[in-house]
Write a protein that holds these residues in place. Sequence first.
Motif, PDB file in Angstrom:
ATOM      1  N   LEU A 141      31.672 -51.371 -45.079  1.00 60.12           N
ATOM      2  CA  LEU A 141      32.024 -52.617 -44.409  1.00 60.12           C
ATOM      3  C   LEU A 141      30.910 -53.639 -44.585  1.00 60.12           C
ATOM      4  CD1 LEU A 141      33.303 -51.171 -40.993  1.00 60.12           C
ATOM      5  CD2 LEU A 141      34.549 -51.398 -43.149  1.00 60.12           C
ATOM      6  N   GLU A 142      31.302 -54.889 -44.820  1.00 60.20           N
ATOM      7  CA  GLU A 142      30.368 -56.011 -44.848  1.00 60.20           C
ATOM      8  C   GLU A 142      30.864 -57.052 -43.864  1.00 60.20           C
ATOM      9  OE1 GLU A 142      29.607 -57.599 -48.696  1.00 60.20           O
ATOM     10  OE2 GLU A 142      29.336 -55.633 -49.641  1.00 60.20           O
ATOM     11  N   GLY A 143      29.962 -57.520 -43.007  1.00 58.42           N
ATOM     12  CA  GLY A 143      30.346 -58.506 -42.012  1.00 58.42           C
ATOM     13  C   GLY A 143      29.469 -59.740 -42.076  1.00 58.42           C
ATOM     14  N   GLU A 144      30.070 -60.893 -41.838  1.00 55.77           N
ATOM     15  CA  GLU A 144      29.337 -62.161 -41.816  1.00 55.77           C
ATOM     16  C   GLU A 144      29.640 -62.874 -40.511  1.00 55.77           C
ATOM     17  OE1 GLU A 144      29.182 -66.486 -44.134  1.00 55.77           O
ATOM     18  OE2 GLU A 144      30.363 -64.831 -44.959  1.00 55.77           O
ATOM     19  N   ALA A 145      28.590 -63.181 -39.745  1.00 59.83           N
ATOM     20  CA  ALA A 145      28.714 -63.928 -38.493  1.00 59.83           C
ATOM     21  C   ALA A 145      29.733 -63.283 -37.553  1.00 59.83           C
ATOM     22  CB  ALA A 145      29.072 -65.387 -38.768  1.00 59.83           C
ATOM     23  N   LEU A 146      29.625 -61.972 -37.359  1.00 56.34           N
ATOM     24  CA  LEU A 146      30.497 -61.282 -36.421  1.00 56.34           C
ATOM     25  C   LEU A 146      30.080 -61.635 -34.993  1.00 56.34           C
ATOM     26  CD1 LEU A 146      30.692 -57.723 -38.047  1.00 56.34           C
ATOM     27  CD2 LEU A 146      32.196 -59.705 -38.417  1.00 56.34           C
ATOM     28  N   VAL A 147      31.053 -61.896 -34.119  1.00 56.86           N
ATOM     29  CA  VAL A 147      30.748 -62.333 -32.748  1.00 56.86           C
ATOM     30  C   VAL A 147      31.015 -61.239 -31.726  1.00 56.86           C
ATOM     31  CG1 VAL A 147      31.122 -64.760 -33.277  1.00 56.86           C
ATOM     32  CG2 VAL A 147      33.058 -63.365 -32.523  1.00 56.86           C
ATOM     33  N   GLY A 148      31.378 -60.052 -32.185  1.00 59.18           N
ATOM     34  CA  GLY A 148      31.578 -58.915 -31.306  1.00 59.18           C
ATOM     35  C   GLY A 148      31.586 -57.655 -32.130  1.00 59.18           C
ATOM     36  N   LEU A 149      31.155 -56.521 -31.527  1.00 55.99           N
ATOM     37  CA  LEU A 149      31.088 -55.272 -32.271  1.00 55.99           C
ATOM     38  C   LEU A 149      31.338 -54.100 -31.330  1.00 55.99           C
ATOM     39  CD1 LEU A 149      30.427 -54.202 -35.154  1.00 55.99           C
ATOM     40  CD2 LEU A 149      28.090 -53.814 -34.338  1.00 55.99           C
ATOM     41  N   ASP A 150      32.309 -53.262 -31.697  1.00 59.56           N
ATOM     42  CA  ASP A 150      32.605 -52.019 -30.983  1.00 59.56           C
ATOM     43  C   ASP A 150      33.158 -51.058 -32.031  1.00 59.56           C
ATOM     44  OD1 ASP A 150      33.193 -50.012 -29.257  1.00 59.56           O
ATOM     45  OD2 ASP A 150      34.775 -51.063 -28.181  1.00 59.56           O
ATOM     46  N   LEU A 151      32.265 -50.388 -32.778  1.00 60.69           N
ATOM     47  CA  LEU A 151      32.651 -49.751 -34.032  1.00 60.69           C
ATOM     48  C   LEU A 151      32.058 -48.360 -34.154  1.00 60.69           C
ATOM     49  CD1 LEU A 151      33.964 -50.215 -36.889  1.00 60.69           C
ATOM     50  CD2 LEU A 151      31.692 -50.973 -37.639  1.00 60.69           C
ATOM     51  N   GLU A 152      32.855 -47.448 -34.736  1.00 59.50           N
ATOM     52  CA  GLU A 152      32.388 -46.121 -35.111  1.00 59.50           C
ATOM     53  C   GLU A 152      32.526 -45.968 -36.619  1.00 59.50           C
ATOM     54  OE1 GLU A 152      33.144 -41.372 -34.142  1.00 59.50           O
ATOM     55  OE2 GLU A 152      34.700 -42.853 -33.671  1.00 59.50           O
ATOM     56  N   VAL A 153      31.454 -45.508 -37.273  1.00 60.24           N
ATOM     57  CA  VAL A 153      31.438 -45.298 -38.714  1.00 60.24           C
ATOM     58  C   VAL A 153      31.143 -43.829 -38.975  1.00 60.24           C
ATOM     59  CG1 VAL A 153      30.331 -45.906 -40.895  1.00 60.24           C
ATOM     60  CG2 VAL A 153      30.629 -47.656 -39.138  1.00 60.24           C
ATOM     61  N   VAL A 154      31.994 -43.183 -39.777  1.00 59.30           N
ATOM     62  CA  VAL A 154      31.801 -41.786 -40.166  1.00 59.30           C
ATOM     63  C   VAL A 154      31.815 -41.716 -41.687  1.00 59.30           C
ATOM     64  CG1 VAL A 154      32.668 -39.425 -40.001  1.00 59.30           C
ATOM     65  CG2 VAL A 154      32.982 -41.005 -38.072  1.00 59.30           C
ATOM     66  N   GLY A 155      30.691 -41.345 -42.279  1.00 65.22           N
ATOM     67  CA  GLY A 155      30.633 -41.222 -43.726  1.00 65.22           C
ATOM     68  C   GLY A 155      30.811 -42.545 -44.441  1.00 65.22           C
ATOM     69  N   GLY A 156      30.091 -43.566 -44.013  1.00 68.01           N
ATOM     70  CA  GLY A 156      30.205 -44.879 -44.640  1.00 68.01           C
ATOM     71  C   GLY A 156      29.004 -45.731 -44.299  1.00 68.01           C
ATOM     72  N   ASN A 157      29.081 -47.008 -44.637  1.00 63.86           N
ATOM     73  CA  ASN A 157      27.962 -47.912 -44.422  1.00 63.86           C
ATOM     74  C   ASN A 157      28.437 -49.237 -43.850  1.00 63.86           C
ATOM     75  OD1 ASN A 157      25.798 -46.266 -45.852  1.00 63.86           O
ATOM     76  ND2 ASN A 157      27.270 -46.504 -47.509  1.00 63.86           N
ATOM     77  N   LEU A 158      27.555 -49.858 -43.084  1.00 67.84           N
ATOM     78  CA  LEU A 158      27.817 -51.168 -42.506  1.00 67.84           C
ATOM     79  C   LEU A 158      26.650 -52.083 -42.808  1.00 67.84           C
ATOM     80  CD1 LEU A 158      29.312 -53.187 -40.597  1.00 67.84           C
ATOM     81  CD2 LEU A 158      28.001 -52.144 -38.716  1.00 67.84           C
ATOM     82  N   GLU A 159      26.955 -53.253 -43.359  1.00 65.51           N
ATOM     83  CA  GLU A 159      25.961 -54.306 -43.560  1.00 65.51           C
ATOM     84  C   GLU A 159      26.538 -55.578 -42.967  1.00 65.51           C
ATOM     85  OE1 GLU A 159      23.623 -56.676 -47.181  1.00 65.51           O
ATOM     86  OE2 GLU A 159      24.716 -54.812 -47.583  1.00 65.51           O
ATOM     87  N   ALA A 160      25.858 -56.143 -41.957  1.00 63.18           N
ATOM     88  CA  ALA A 160      26.483 -57.256 -41.244  1.00 63.18           C
ATOM     89  C   ALA A 160      25.450 -58.187 -40.636  1.00 63.18           C
ATOM     90  CB  ALA A 160      27.395 -56.725 -40.140  1.00 63.18           C
ATOM     91  N   SER A 161      25.825 -59.466 -40.561  1.00 61.84           N
ATOM     92  CA  SER A 161      25.108 -60.429 -39.741  1.00 61.84           C
ATOM     93  C   SER A 161      25.933 -60.664 -38.479  1.00 61.84           C
ATOM     94  CB  SER A 161      24.880 -61.738 -40.490  1.00 61.84           C
ATOM     95  OG  SER A 161      26.109 -62.379 -40.805  1.00 61.84           O
ATOM     96  N   LEU A 162      25.243 -60.821 -37.347  1.00 64.36           N
ATOM     97  CA  LEU A 162      25.934 -60.928 -36.067  1.00 64.36           C
ATOM     98  C   LEU A 162      25.392 -62.089 -35.252  1.00 64.36           C
ATOM     99  CD1 LEU A 162      25.125 -57.561 -36.460  1.00 64.36           C
ATOM    100  CD2 LEU A 162      27.068 -57.512 -34.900  1.00 64.36           C
TER     101      LEU A 162
END
Length: 223
Positions: free
Chosen positions: A126-147
């Motif tokens: 997952l890639e996120g740009e300017a996310l204004v909320g986060l409630d996330l579970e990641v299993v076997g993956g990656n997250l790159e985000a600006s918040l």
Amino acid sequence: MEDKRRILEMVREGVLSPEEALELLAVLEEGPRPEAPAASPAPGHPQIRVLATGANLEVRGLGGLAEPEAEGGALLREGEGYVYRVAFGEGALRVPEGAWVVLEARGSNVELSRVALKGRALGANLEGEALVGLDLEVVGGNLEASLLLREGGHRLSVRAGNAELRFLPGSDLLLEAHVRLGQVEAEGLWRPVAGPGSFRGFLGEGRAQLTARVVMGNLELEA
């Protein structure tokens, strides 16, 4: 059961060693830990469920947009919200800026911008740009985000994978991060209180609260 199956697949693929897999399975048996209450959808915004399987998907929040619009996949009305499905193909979804997107992603690559993200990702990047909320579970993956977090409770749980979080100017939060097997690194304007495998820091007055837990992987924080 899905989590255990995916962990076994990761052992066969060489992503995890048998010892790492046993450690991760032991953590899964512990069950979820209590977390801070999650933020609620912003008033006036519909909730949009997104189901992505083996897909490449872009979800973009746009100002002035009243109803979601889609290219590829299937978008349907569901109660007071919407559900969007895309499998083994390309998809693009435009939603009102700031709307909650409830994501269920399996084996997918998903880019999101200017929305609040909620849900679960299994074997997904997952890639996120300017996310204004986060409630996330990641299993076997990656997250790159600006918040950009200013209020409410927010959560991130990574069972196996890496997360890179960059907090945009204007963020006002208290961050509590814990990493069991891996490292946590923090750079920038934090007022930190750190310990082994953990980090606690403030931006501004701490009006928002983010709790991040990583079972196996690395967590990078930048402000």
